[in-house]
Design an enzyme around this catalytic site. Structure first.
Site, PDB file in Angstrom:
ATOM      1  N   ASP A  67      42.956  42.118   1.817  1.00 50.20           N
ATOM      2  CA  ASP A  67      43.062  43.073   2.919  1.00 50.20           C
ATOM      3  C   ASP A  67      44.474  43.152   3.472  1.00 50.20           C
ATOM      4  O   ASP A  67      45.343  42.341   3.141  1.00 50.20           O
ATOM      5  CB  ASP A  67      42.066  42.704   4.044  1.00 50.20           C
ATOM      6  CG  ASP A  67      42.061  41.216   4.364  1.00 50.20           C
ATOM      7  OD1 ASP A  67      42.999  40.503   3.952  1.00 50.20           O
ATOM      8  OD2 ASP A  67      41.121  40.766   5.037  1.00 50.20           O
ATOM      9  N   ASN A 136      32.821  35.264  13.228  1.00 50.65           N
ATOM     10  CA  ASN A 136      31.637  36.125  13.278  1.00 50.65           C
ATOM     11  C   ASN A 136      31.049  36.377  11.887  1.00 50.65           C
ATOM     12  O   ASN A 136      30.211  37.251  11.714  1.00 50.65           O
ATOM     13  CB  ASN A 136      31.994  37.458  13.953  1.00 50.65           C
ATOM     14  CG  ASN A 136      33.063  38.227  13.186  1.00 50.65           C
ATOM     15  OD1 ASN A 136      33.473  37.817  12.099  1.00 50.65           O
ATOM     16  ND2 ASN A 136      33.517  39.338  13.748  1.00 50.65           N
ATOM     17  N   HIS A 138      32.753  37.413   9.219  1.00 50.71           N
ATOM     18  CA  HIS A 138      33.373  38.445   8.373  1.00 50.71           C
ATOM     19  C   HIS A 138      34.029  37.821   7.144  1.00 50.71           C
ATOM     20  O   HIS A 138      34.469  36.680   7.172  1.00 50.71           O
ATOM     21  CB  HIS A 138      34.351  39.334   9.161  1.00 50.71           C
ATOM     22  CG  HIS A 138      35.644  38.702   9.559  1.00 50.71           C
ATOM     23  ND1 HIS A 138      36.243  38.928  10.774  1.00 50.71           N
ATOM     24  CD2 HIS A 138      36.483  37.853   8.917  1.00 50.71           C
ATOM     25  CE1 HIS A 138      37.379  38.265  10.838  1.00 50.71           C
ATOM     26  NE2 HIS A 138      37.544  37.602   9.731  1.00 50.71           N
ATOM     27  N   GLU A 143      33.365  43.492   8.764  1.00 53.95           N
ATOM     28  CA  GLU A 143      32.874  42.953  10.035  1.00 53.95           C
ATOM     29  C   GLU A 143      31.358  43.133  10.146  1.00 53.95           C
ATOM     30  O   GLU A 143      30.792  44.049   9.535  1.00 53.95           O
ATOM     31  CB  GLU A 143      33.539  43.719  11.192  1.00 53.95           C
ATOM     32  CG  GLU A 143      35.059  43.578  11.246  1.00 53.95           C
ATOM     33  CD  GLU A 143      35.526  42.283  11.893  1.00 53.95           C
ATOM     34  OE1 GLU A 143      34.733  41.320  11.977  1.00 53.95           O
ATOM     35  OE2 GLU A 143      36.692  42.231  12.315  1.00 53.95           O
TER      36      GLU A 143
HETATM   37  C1  F6R Z   1      42.262  37.222   5.558  1.00 55.49           C
HETATM   38  C2  F6R Z   1      40.863  37.590   5.705  1.00 55.49           C
HETATM   39  C3  F6R Z   1      40.040  37.105   6.839  1.00 55.49           C
HETATM   40  C4  F6R Z   1      40.216  35.595   7.099  1.00 55.49           C
HETATM   41  C5  F6R Z   1      39.337  35.158   8.264  1.00 55.49           C
HETATM   42  C6  F6R Z   1      39.562  33.699   8.617  1.00 55.49           C
HETATM   43  O1  F6R Z   1      42.835  37.825   4.418  1.00 55.49           O
HETATM   44  O2  F6R Z   1      40.390  38.329   4.920  1.00 55.49           O
HETATM   45  O3  F6R Z   1      38.691  37.380   6.557  1.00 55.49           O
HETATM   46  O4  F6R Z   1      39.892  34.886   5.956  1.00 55.49           O
HETATM   47  O5  F6R Z   1      39.598  35.934   9.394  1.00 55.49           O
HETATM   48  O6  F6R Z   1      40.870  33.545   9.107  1.00 55.49           O
HETATM   49  P1  F6R Z   1      41.493  32.117   9.429  1.00 55.49           P
HETATM   50  O7  F6R Z   1      41.673  31.431   8.134  1.00 55.49           O
HETATM   51  O8  F6R Z   1      42.818  32.431  10.089  1.00 55.49           O
HETATM   52  O9  F6R Z   1      40.549  31.423  10.343  1.00 55.49           O
END
Ligand code: F6R
Length: 241
Positions: A67, A136, A138, A143
């Site tokens: 992403d 959450n 995702h 989301e």
């Molecule tokens: C990042 C992504 C997000 C993260 C998620 C966890 O490329 O796709 O889904 O993996 O938000 O983020 P952290 O590792 O910062 O807790």
């Protein structure tokens, strides 16, 4: 779904780096799916060390990132392109033209997403996908919602995610409210998935992923439909203590 419970963050990083390294050793022209965020930083550091030590060679590896914020310039130090260059690509012998991060400045986002899907296909599909998990539930920027989107698309970020990601920005108003992300079907089409989770604040999402049913209100639970997923978490994320 296999679950590996590690003692702590460092052990998660070591386990994930060993799996990615094995993948690249077994198939030097592997196609890797990569994530950003704080969780994989330790893994990327270890991969750079292994590369430097001559244990793995990234010369023929291709990568696709999950992403990117939208809109954001690749030169912005909060962009995921910048993150990947800074945390991994600048430290390994990868051919930068083989690294693909969605263009956060694309004018025609439908075209950008469509071309991204086609490039994954042309590369032969993703061999190993690295995922983090949002508090959450995702994955990528898919989301929780009543419906999830199958393929790579432009989407809005929830308040929860904007709040969580604001730690990287000067002020919360600076966090982009949209992103381009692989869809659930794009992720499920990858051959092998490792999903990393560290810390108590991930416990609820991890618990639902391991013990709950499949629901769009926790997009990570869609991974239960995939035949080869390894959850790599620490004791805090696993137990909530
Ligand atoms: C990042 C992504 C997000 C993260 C998620 C966890 O490329 O796709 O889904 O993996 O938000 O983020 P952290 O590792 O910062 O807790």
């Amino acid at each position: 779904m296999r679950v590996i419970v590690c003692k702590n963050y460092d052990e998660i990083s070591k386990t994930a780096a060993d799996i990615i390294a094995s993948q690249v050793i077994l198939k030097p022209d592997s196609v890797l799916g990569l994530a950003t965020g704080s969780t994989p930083v330790g893994t990327y550091k270890l991969l750079a060390e292994k590369n430097k030590a001559g244990v793995i060679d990234f010369k023929d590896v291709t990568t696709f990132n999950l992403d990117e914020y939208y809109p954001i310039s690749p030169e912005n130090d909060q962009s995921y392109r910048y993150f990947m260059n800074d945390n991994l690509f600048n430290h390994i012998n990868i051919d930068i033209t083989r690294t693909h991060v969605l263009n956060g400045m694309a004018e025609d986002t439908d075209k950008e997403c469509d071309e991204f899907e086609k490039m994954i296909e042309a590369a032969g599909g993703i061999d190993l996908q690295v995922l983090g998990i949002g508090q959450n539930g995702h994955i990528g920027f898919n989301e929780p919602d009543e419906e999830l989107v199958a393929k790579t698309h432009l989407t809005g970020l929830t308040e929860n995610t904007i709040q969580a990601n604001s730690r990287f920005f000067e002020k919360i108003e600076d966090v982009p409210t949209q992103s381009l992300t692989m869809g659930i079907a794009t992720i499920l089409a990858t051959r092998k998935i490792i999903i990393l989770a560290s810390g108590k604040n991930k416990h609820e999402a991890v618990d639902k992923l391991i013990n709950g049913g499949i629901t769009t209100s926790n997009p990570a639970t869609m991974l239960k439909l995939h035949p080869d997923v390894i959850v790599i978490c620490d004791e805090e994320a696993y137990t909530g203590k």
